[in-house]
Write an enzyme that holds these catalytic residues in place. Structure first.
Site, PDB file in Angstrom:
ATOM      1  N   LYS A 180       0.846  -1.201   0.000  1.00 40.57           N
ATOM      2  CA  LYS A 180       0.000   0.000   0.000  1.00 40.57           C
ATOM      3  C   LYS A 180       0.885   1.257   0.000  1.00 40.57           C
ATOM      4  O   LYS A 180       2.077   1.182   0.342  1.00 40.57           O
ATOM      5  CB  LYS A 180      -0.899  -0.013   1.235  1.00 40.57           C
ATOM      6  N   TYR A 407      15.491  31.759   4.142  1.00 33.97           N
ATOM      7  CA  TYR A 407      14.253  32.487   4.405  1.00 33.97           C
ATOM      8  C   TYR A 407      14.161  32.959   5.848  1.00 33.97           C
ATOM      9  O   TYR A 407      14.568  32.256   6.772  1.00 33.97           O
ATOM     10  CB  TYR A 407      13.039  31.591   4.116  1.00 33.97           C
TER      11      TYR A 407
HETATM   12  C1  LIG Z   1      -0.377  -1.732   6.991  1.00 28.09           C
HETATM   13  C2  LIG Z   1      -1.015  -2.950   7.502  1.00 28.09           C
HETATM   14  C3  LIG Z   1      -0.241  -4.072   7.859  1.00 28.09           C
HETATM   15  C4  LIG Z   1       1.263  -4.063   7.893  1.00 28.09           C
HETATM   16  O1  LIG Z   1       1.698  -3.454   9.072  1.00 28.09           O
HETATM   17  P1  LIG Z   1       3.265  -3.280   9.350  1.00 28.09           P
HETATM   18  O2  LIG Z   1       3.304  -2.711  10.702  1.00 28.09           O
HETATM   19  O3  LIG Z   1       3.754  -2.328   8.330  1.00 28.09           O
HETATM   20  O4  LIG Z   1       3.872  -4.607   9.224  1.00 28.09           O
HETATM   21  C5  LIG Z   1      -0.913  -5.230   8.198  1.00 28.09           C
HETATM   22  N1  LIG Z   1      -2.258  -5.278   8.209  1.00 28.09           N
HETATM   23  C6  LIG Z   1      -3.040  -4.213   7.919  1.00 28.09           C
HETATM   24  C7  LIG Z   1      -4.525  -4.349   7.973  1.00 28.09           C
HETATM   25  C8  LIG Z   1      -2.444  -3.010   7.561  1.00 28.09           C
HETATM   26  O5  LIG Z   1      -3.213  -1.953   7.258  1.00 28.09           O
END
Ligand SMILES: *Cc1c(COP(=O)(O)O)cnc(C)c1O
Length: 511
Positions: A180, A407
């Site tokens: 993701k 800045y």
């Molecule tokens: C992002 C996510 C993960 C992975 O989590 P990590 O801490 O990055 O390993 C697992 N399950 C769900 C539902 C997530 O949204």
């Protein structure tokens, strides 16, 4: 250090002009490198058209004719549509090649003079050049963005991290890899492709668009989409993605979309149970109705049932984590008992895999660990750095004592100061709160503090006492300054640092 790393990993790829992908074997050393490069682009298959730009081969072969016969055979086995041969030897042996389009030049500069006559568009271009042909100048012509900031992504390191997490689960436990948010900033397709080759069982994305993009690029592993809405149901069905069903609204809308589609047979879905996150998912009280709905809709097949743990990295919350696991076990069992087919259950994320191996059920979901980040120093010591954010020094100047820098005149030269201006700013995802001495970069093995405010596209750093020149590279994070260091400085988590790197920062993939 970072330069050294790049030098030892020879093959890398990046987006090129006109929707090309450039695969550069920087210092190709003969038939074997060529063969590896050809195998890589064949396996990638991002475009139907593939061009090979090949220099004379620096191989000790008594008879050149024999050598180039072998090269021609090798090329013949790899569906190359266009060959550009560069060098007097390959040009002299041009008659040996049988590629549908071929061009030969005596030198790289002759090729570059002719560059505008050769269209490069929608194709993968493999550059395989011996060092003295200086293919870097060709690579520079083919490169899409001139922005100096790059995120180097070490795919081999990510795959080693994958193996490390694999070694913590049973051989039969499946893995779902989270790609993701553009693969936690590291790029979704390239990471997904590497994961597919390593035979992960599932990928997961947040939104349907991300999944569609992976499908269009040719990823065929099952992909779970976590946030689906009514308007994305059709895309999910059409592109053979698998929805996370977290509410009755989504359950009904998806079923309706499925029944209106031309899909035949049962469609895999993933049921999300809320056990404490209070984000998405069915409550324990909903389960009877879920079971009834599924019993009435044989067009839905529960591929898996899962939940998400809130605090796998915080030992103080371990009792709560165990309660989540127990609740999940009980609730998911009720659903399993109602089905006449087996389904998968999963609850662990990366840190959960390391800390709660007893809760691995049938699958684990690996996210941040893949990208090289763990919950403490011990676990961290087993992981490889995947992402290195770099840029270059655009200009160096001496600022006399008493002058202000940047800045709002926030930076201050208390003594005469050597100041380097770097091509990276907050628009690239370099957090503005790192300004005024909070953050550092590494230049030639030394720390250089950021002076003054971070600008949109640039920062100024204090390089007094550091041996550096304009054009040298500066590392924002990587092995020496880690994303954890920066997260600590900013009082946030590494996830945010990684996913904030903007899309205009060129990703370069090391294979
Ligand atoms: C992002 C996510 C993960 C992975 O989590 P990590 O801490 O990055 O390993 C697992 N399950 C769900 C539902 C997530 O949204």
């Amino acid at each position: 250090m970072a330069n050294l790393q790049s030098a030892t990993k020879r093959i890398y790829s990046f987006d090129g002009i006109n929707n090309c992908i450039i695969v550069n074997d920087v210092d190709s050393s003969g038939l074997q490198s060529l063969s590896a490069g050809l195998a890589l682009i064949l396996q990638q298959k991002r475009h139907t058209k593939q061009t090979l730009i090949l220099s004379d081969i620096p191989e000790a072969e008594a008879e050149l004719g024999m050598l180039y016969k072998k090269v021609a055979d090798l090329i013949g086995q790899h569906a190359i549509d266009r060959l550009i041969g560069i060098g007097p030897e390959i040009a002299a042996n041009s008659a040996l090649f049988d590629v549908s389009e071929q061009h030969f030049y005596n030198s790289s500069s002759q090729f570059i003079d002719d560059f505008s006559n050769l269209d490069f568009e929608n194709e993968t271009v493999l550059l395989s050049g011996a060092r003295h042909f200086n293919f870097q100048q060709i690579s520079a012509k083919l490169q899409l963005l001139a922005h100096a900031a790059v995120l180097e992504v070490d795919l081999a390191a990510a795959m080693e991290n994958l193996d490390y997490f694999r070694s913590h689960v049973q051989p039969e436990t499946k893995l779902m890899a989270m790609v993701k948010a553009f693969g936690y900033g590291s790029g979704s397709y390239e990471v997904a492709k590497a994961l597919e080759r390593k035979k992960v069982d599932y990928l997961a994305v947040a939104y349907a668009d991300e999944g569609v993009e992976l499908r269009k690029a040719g990823i065929s592993v099952p992909i779970m989409v976590m946030n689906i809405e009514q308007n994305s149901c059709n895309a999910v069905i059409e592109h053979n993605l698998q929805p996370e069903i977290y509410s009755f609204k989504v359950l009904r809308e998806f079923t309706e979309a499925l029944n209106q589609s031309s899909h035949k047979g049962s469609f895999p879905i993933h049921i999300k149970i809320d056990t404490g996150m209070r984000r998405l998912g069915f409550d324990a009280d909903d389960i009877s109705d879920v079971i009834d709905f599924i019993a009435d809709h044989p067009e839905l097949k529960i591929e898996s049932i899962f939940s998400h743990l809130t605090s796998t990295d915080i030992p103080d919350h371990d009792d709560f984590t165990r309660k989540q696991v127990n609740d999940f076990d009980r609730i998911s069992n009720r659903i399993c008992a109602s089905l006449d087919y087996p389904t998968l259950r999963h609850i662990l994320n990366s840190n959960g895999i390391l800390r709660f191996p007893e809760a691995q059920f049938d699958m684990a979901r690996l996210g941040i660990g893949l990208y090289g980040v763990a919950y403490n120093d011990e676990a961290q010591s087993h992981l490889k750095t995947v992402a290195t954010l770099k840029t270059i020094i655009s200009q160096i100047r001496t600022v006399k004592a008493g002058n202000a820098i940047g800045y709002s005149r926030k930076g201050e030269a208390k003594q005469d100061m050597q100041v380097a201006t770097l091509a990276i700013g907050y628009a690239d995802g370099l957090n503005r709160r790192l300004g005024n001495g909070k953050g550092n970069v590494r230049i030639n093995g030394k720390s250089a503090p950021i002076v003054g405010n971070v600008c949109m596209d640039m920062i100024m750093v204090d390089i007094t006492g550091i041996d550096a020149s304009e054009g040298d590279s500066a590392v924002i994070f990587g092995d020496e300054i880690t994303v954890q260091d920066i997260a600590k400085t900013l009082n946030t988590i590494p996830y945010e640092i990684l996913t904030s790197i903007s899309r205009r920062v060129k990703r370069v993939y090391y294979w």
